[in-house]
Enzyme design. Structure first.
Site, mmCIF file in Angstrom:
data_model
loop_
_atom_site.group_PDB
_atom_site.id
_atom_site.type_symbol
_atom_site.label_atom_id
_atom_site.label_comp_id
_atom_site.label_asym_id
_atom_site.label_seq_id
_atom_site.Cartn_x
_atom_site.Cartn_y
_atom_site.Cartn_z
ATOM 1 C CE LYS A 1 33.284 -10.624 8.920
ATOM 2 N NZ LYS A 1 32.987 -10.321 7.513
ATOM 3 C CE LYS B 1 37.349 -11.884 8.966
ATOM 4 N NZ LYS B 1 36.863 -11.536 7.617
#
Length: 345
Positions: free
Chosen positions: A207, A259
């Site tokens: 992330k 992500k």
């Protein structure tokens, strides 16, 4: 075979002609390498505490903060269309330094999980975002120490408590997304110790500290002060994601995620090639907003762009895609794609 030239000379024709396999829609369908299905898609949803009506999110046209009742209706519709799951985010009325609402059984997220589990049972995978950022008054993904920095190990204690609250509310799968070191091991230990051995973990493995999250912060009424670069990954780094992957898998992750999505397809490919567990990608709020904005200005074909972007994640190695388009796209497939989109079957 020879080809004539303007000078009258002849040149040899191509020996390989890949265009033969592109000559018709039927031929292209026959040799297509990747495809989409509604079950590959997960719908992120926002539910707002105390709301009497839905609240549109201005930077994400078509996405709303739901009331509890509208959440159930929209989730039920998405499941009937065939989506693979729903990922819930709570928007509380009150916040504090330790994110107390995240572990309150009567808090908005836990109540929404319980309601969906009661209404939908095991008909879909009910997922919960496991992070404190929506619930803290400073907007960070963990508790702060005396210097104002996120305290990794103190945060793990809160994640353990949050995991138990979400599992007891009925979530099938938890998504630890705070990028704390050791978060998967801590949560797995807490779940197993309380008998929740079947509750799965979807690790937010890579992330990144990305600018593409901007609209999401409106969606959850973020109180963020500063930034998250001290714990989310540096956008310049790729190999680091493989280190995080190895740690998450060793700690017990059942699925892993990259992500954002489109700006990190190279990372997604690397993670997918190395991962022994299924890999997901999150088409984040900024990606969604850009497609909607360009479409609203008439600059792109919206529907084709949506499907092309989702297909890119599948091609790069994602078996699961979190996207705000999930329910809409599943509806297209359920109703039968029109001719100009049939290449995405």
């Amino acid at each position: 075979m020879t080809l004539p030239t303007p000078s009258g000379q002849s040149l040899p024709g191509p020996l390989d002609r890949p265009r033969r396999l592109r000559s018709s829609g039927a031929m292209r369908s026959l040799v297509r390498e990747h495809s989409l299905r509604p079950a590959d898609l997960v719908l992120p949803m926002f539910v707002r505490e105390g709301a009497s009506e839905n609240r549109p999110i201005s930077s994400m046209p078509g996405v709303e903060q739901h009331t509890m009742d509208s959440l159930v209706r929209a989730a039920t519709e998405a499941v009937q269309r065939g989506v693979g799951g729903v990922m819930l985010f709570g928007v509380p009325e009150h916040k504090d330094a330790v994110g107390s609402g995240a572990t309150d059984p009567d808090g908005i997220l836990n109540q929404a999980l319980a309601r969906l589990r009661s209404e939908l049972g095991d008909a879909t995978v009910i997922m919960a975002d496991l992070c404190l950022d929506e619930f803290t008054d400073h907007g960070h993904c963990g508790v702060l120490d005396s210097s104002g920095a996120v305290d990794n190990d103190a945060t793990l204690v809160r994640y353990r408590e949050m995991a138990l609250a979400q599992a007891e509310a009925g979530a099938h799968l938890l998504g630890p997304s705070g990028m704390m070191d050791g978060q998967i091991a801590a949560v797995r230990d807490a779940l197993d110790g309380a008998g929740h051995v079947d509750t799965a973990l979807f690790a937010y493995t890579a992330k990144y500290a990305s600018a593409f999250y901007g609209p999401f912060r409106e969606a959850v009424d973020s109180s963020l002060q500063g930034d998250r670069r001290s714990y989310q990954q540096d956008p310049a780094n790729g190999r680091e994601a493989l280190r995080e992957l190895a740690l998450d898998v060793a700690e017990g992750a059942d699925l892993v995620m990259v992500k954002p999505g489109l700006p990190y397809l190279d990372v997604l490919r690397d993670v997918a090639e190395a991962s022994p567990v299924p890999v997901g990608a999150y088409q984040v709020s900024g990606e969604y907003a850009m497609i909607e904005a360009a479409s609203a200005n008439g600059w792109i074909d919206r529907d084709r762009t949506v499907l092309e972007s989702l297909l890119a994640f599948r091609r790069a190695g994602a078996s699961t895609v979190l996207t705000y388009f999930a329910s809409e796209v599943a509806g297209w497939y359920q109703g039968g794609l029109p001719d100009h989109l049939r290449e995405f079957l």
